[in-house]
Write a protein that holds these residues in place. Sequence first.
Motif, PDB file in Angstrom:
ATOM      1  N   ILE A  21       0.823  -1.211   0.105  1.00 49.74           N
ATOM      2  CA  ILE A  21      -0.090   0.041   0.134  1.00 49.74           C
ATOM      3  C   ILE A  21       0.974   1.264  -0.121  1.00 49.74           C
ATOM      4  O   ILE A  21       2.092   1.220   0.270  1.00 49.74           O
ATOM      5  CB  ILE A  21      -0.935   0.172   1.187  1.00 49.74           C
ATOM      6  CG1 ILE A  21      -0.186  -0.106   2.530  1.00 49.74           C
ATOM      7  CG2 ILE A  21      -1.894  -1.010   1.155  1.00 49.74           C
ATOM      8  CD1 ILE A  21      -0.909   0.287   3.895  1.00 49.74           C
ATOM      9  N   SER A  22       0.202   2.442  -0.476  1.00 46.04           N
ATOM     10  CA  SER A  22       0.845   3.585  -0.283  1.00 46.04           C
ATOM     11  C   SER A  22       0.516   4.356   0.935  1.00 46.04           C
ATOM     12  O   SER A  22      -0.538   3.733   1.649  1.00 46.04           O
ATOM     13  CB  SER A  22       0.519   4.381  -1.611  1.00 46.04           C
ATOM     14  OG  SER A  22      -0.725   4.972  -1.537  1.00 46.04           O
ATOM     15  N   SER A  23       0.921   5.658   1.140  1.00 46.13           N
ATOM     16  CA  SER A  23       0.412   6.388   2.226  1.00 46.13           C
ATOM     17  C   SER A  23      -1.055   6.961   2.069  1.00 46.13           C
ATOM     18  O   SER A  23      -1.699   7.582   3.181  1.00 46.13           O
ATOM     19  CB  SER A  23       1.257   7.634   2.384  1.00 46.13           C
ATOM     20  OG  SER A  23       1.449   8.366   1.450  1.00 46.13           O
ATOM     21  N   ASP A  24      -1.545   6.716   1.112  1.00 55.73           N
ATOM     22  CA  ASP A  24      -3.163   6.824   0.850  1.00 55.73           C
ATOM     23  C   ASP A  24      -3.976   5.993   1.959  1.00 55.73           C
ATOM     24  O   ASP A  24      -4.914   6.327   1.929  1.00 55.73           O
ATOM     25  CB  ASP A  24      -3.550   6.497  -0.825  1.00 55.73           C
ATOM     26  CG  ASP A  24      -2.845   7.456  -1.724  1.00 55.73           C
ATOM     27  OD1 ASP A  24      -2.376   8.619  -1.337  1.00 55.73           O
ATOM     28  OD2 ASP A  24      -2.797   7.102  -3.138  1.00 55.73           O
ATOM     29  N   PHE A  25      -3.330   4.839   2.312  1.00 50.52           N
ATOM     30  CA  PHE A  25      -3.949   4.183   3.316  1.00 50.52           C
ATOM     31  C   PHE A  25      -3.764   4.468   4.711  1.00 50.52           C
ATOM     32  O   PHE A  25      -4.159   3.965   5.465  1.00 50.52           O
ATOM     33  CB  PHE A  25      -3.501   2.631   3.107  1.00 50.52           C
ATOM     34  CG  PHE A  25      -4.215   1.972   1.980  1.00 50.52           C
ATOM     35  CD1 PHE A  25      -5.094   0.834   2.237  1.00 50.52           C
ATOM     36  CD2 PHE A  25      -3.825   2.220   0.643  1.00 50.52           C
ATOM     37  CE1 PHE A  25      -5.822   0.279   1.326  1.00 50.52           C
ATOM     38  CE2 PHE A  25      -4.643   1.489  -0.239  1.00 50.52           C
ATOM     39  CZ  PHE A  25      -5.535   0.463  -0.119  1.00 50.52           C
ATOM     40  N   ALA A  26      -3.114   5.680   4.881  1.00 48.39           N
ATOM     41  CA  ALA A  26      -2.747   6.123   6.103  1.00 48.39           C
ATOM     42  C   ALA A  26      -3.804   6.067   7.027  1.00 48.39           C
ATOM     43  O   ALA A  26      -3.852   5.881   8.414  1.00 48.39           O
ATOM     44  CB  ALA A  26      -2.078   7.346   6.122  1.00 48.39           C
ATOM     45  N   ASP A  27      -5.082   6.643   6.741  1.00 49.19           N
ATOM     46  CA  ASP A  27      -6.499   6.570   7.656  1.00 49.19           C
ATOM     47  C   ASP A  27      -6.810   5.353   8.098  1.00 49.19           C
ATOM     48  O   ASP A  27      -7.117   5.163   9.337  1.00 49.19           O
ATOM     49  CB  ASP A  27      -7.363   7.499   6.951  1.00 49.19           C
ATOM     50  CG  ASP A  27      -6.994   9.077   6.842  1.00 49.19           C
ATOM     51  OD1 ASP A  27      -6.461   9.642   7.744  1.00 49.19           O
ATOM     52  OD2 ASP A  27      -7.486   9.582   5.849  1.00 49.19           O
ATOM     53  N   ILE A  28      -6.809   4.386   7.277  1.00 42.93           N
ATOM     54  CA  ILE A  28      -7.126   3.046   7.271  1.00 42.93           C
ATOM     55  C   ILE A  28      -5.950   2.381   8.389  1.00 42.93           C
ATOM     56  O   ILE A  28      -6.641   1.623   9.508  1.00 42.93           O
ATOM     57  CB  ILE A  28      -7.344   2.313   6.215  1.00 42.93           C
ATOM     58  CG1 ILE A  28      -8.431   2.770   4.995  1.00 42.93           C
ATOM     59  CG2 ILE A  28      -7.425   0.790   6.269  1.00 42.93           C
ATOM     60  CD1 ILE A  28      -8.352   2.518   3.818  1.00 42.93           C
TER      61      ILE A  28
ATOM     62  N   LYS B 190       6.002   7.855   7.732  1.00 41.19           N
ATOM     63  CA  LYS B 190       6.696   6.460   8.018  1.00 41.19           C
ATOM     64  C   LYS B 190       6.636   5.697   6.716  1.00 41.19           C
ATOM     65  O   LYS B 190       7.491   5.169   6.129  1.00 41.19           O
ATOM     66  CB  LYS B 190       6.539   5.716   9.186  1.00 41.19           C
ATOM     67  CG  LYS B 190       7.070   6.473  10.520  1.00 41.19           C
ATOM     68  CD  LYS B 190       6.581   5.783  11.506  1.00 41.19           C
ATOM     69  CE  LYS B 190       7.145   6.358  12.734  1.00 41.19           C
ATOM     70  NZ  LYS B 190       7.128   5.645  14.061  1.00 41.19           N
ATOM     71  N   ILE B 191       5.320   5.710   6.135  1.00 43.54           N
ATOM     72  CA  ILE B 191       5.137   4.671   4.903  1.00 43.54           C
ATOM     73  C   ILE B 191       5.924   5.623   3.887  1.00 43.54           C
ATOM     74  O   ILE B 191       6.450   4.732   2.992  1.00 43.54           O
ATOM     75  CB  ILE B 191       3.470   4.944   4.619  1.00 43.54           C
ATOM     76  CG1 ILE B 191       2.912   3.822   5.882  1.00 43.54           C
ATOM     77  CG2 ILE B 191       3.318   4.129   3.198  1.00 43.54           C
ATOM     78  CD1 ILE B 191       1.322   3.969   5.794  1.00 43.54           C
ATOM     79  N   ASP B 192       5.866   6.622   3.621  1.00 47.69           N
ATOM     80  CA  ASP B 192       6.518   7.472   2.842  1.00 47.69           C
ATOM     81  C   ASP B 192       7.847   7.434   2.672  1.00 47.69           C
ATOM     82  O   ASP B 192       8.812   7.812   1.877  1.00 47.69           O
ATOM     83  CB  ASP B 192       6.000   8.845   2.510  1.00 47.69           C
ATOM     84  CG  ASP B 192       4.859   8.971   1.951  1.00 47.69           C
ATOM     85  OD1 ASP B 192       4.252   7.885   1.291  1.00 47.69           O
ATOM     86  OD2 ASP B 192       4.043   9.986   2.173  1.00 47.69           O
ATOM     87  N   ARG B 193       8.754   7.063   3.821  1.00 52.21           N
ATOM     88  CA  ARG B 193      10.039   7.207   3.748  1.00 52.21           C
ATOM     89  C   ARG B 193      10.862   6.187   2.726  1.00 52.21           C
ATOM     90  O   ARG B 193      10.348   5.083   2.362  1.00 52.21           O
ATOM     91  CB  ARG B 193      10.810   6.298   5.330  1.00 52.21           C
ATOM     92  CG  ARG B 193      10.361   7.520   6.309  1.00 52.21           C
ATOM     93  CD  ARG B 193      10.763   6.775   7.769  1.00 52.21           C
ATOM     94  NE  ARG B 193      10.495   7.760   8.868  1.00 52.21           N
ATOM     95  CZ  ARG B 193      10.556   7.387  10.063  1.00 52.21           C
ATOM     96  NH1 ARG B 193      11.001   5.913  10.535  1.00 52.21           N
ATOM     97  NH2 ARG B 193      10.056   8.192  10.834  1.00 52.21           N
TER      98      ARG B 193
END
Length: 157
Positions: free
Chosen positions: A7-14, A48-51
């Motif tokens: 997944i990408s950081s688009d899933f951060a809320d989930i 953190k996901i985008d690192r």
Amino acid sequence: MLKVRQISSDFADIVHNIQKKSFEPLLNKYHDYDINPAMESVEQIREKIDRANTTAYIFELNDIYVGWVRVTELEDITYKISALCVLPGYQNRGIAQEALKQIESYHSNAQKWTLDTIFQEKGNCHLYEKLGYVKVGELEQINERMVIVKYMKICKA
């Protein structure tokens, strides 16, 4: 069947929601407010996901998102597992075990895997040891209730 997908950081809320629900029982038990992932904001998770050298995976069971994890590639083809979590209602069903097996297969070039977990959480320690991880290094005392243990898995060449 468990699906583990990148997944990408688009899933951060989930994943923030999954992480908060998964780690809150441990936060309530150990009072580790400075390091517990339940305390992270959506923005911190997104960052953190985008690192660089980081890949995030979500776990999907019967079209329901039930967990997630971050994998960071370190030097020497070493990968670090961070914030592995499964929603409380889905724990103890083999989801984390199956997810880790799939993720390890996605990184078949790995020479080594590392992770940290709570020493007092015997179920977590058992899971990692069952998958071939061994305790390494010194235990790290976080507070009077909690100690962190480091694990490593060396992969066959």
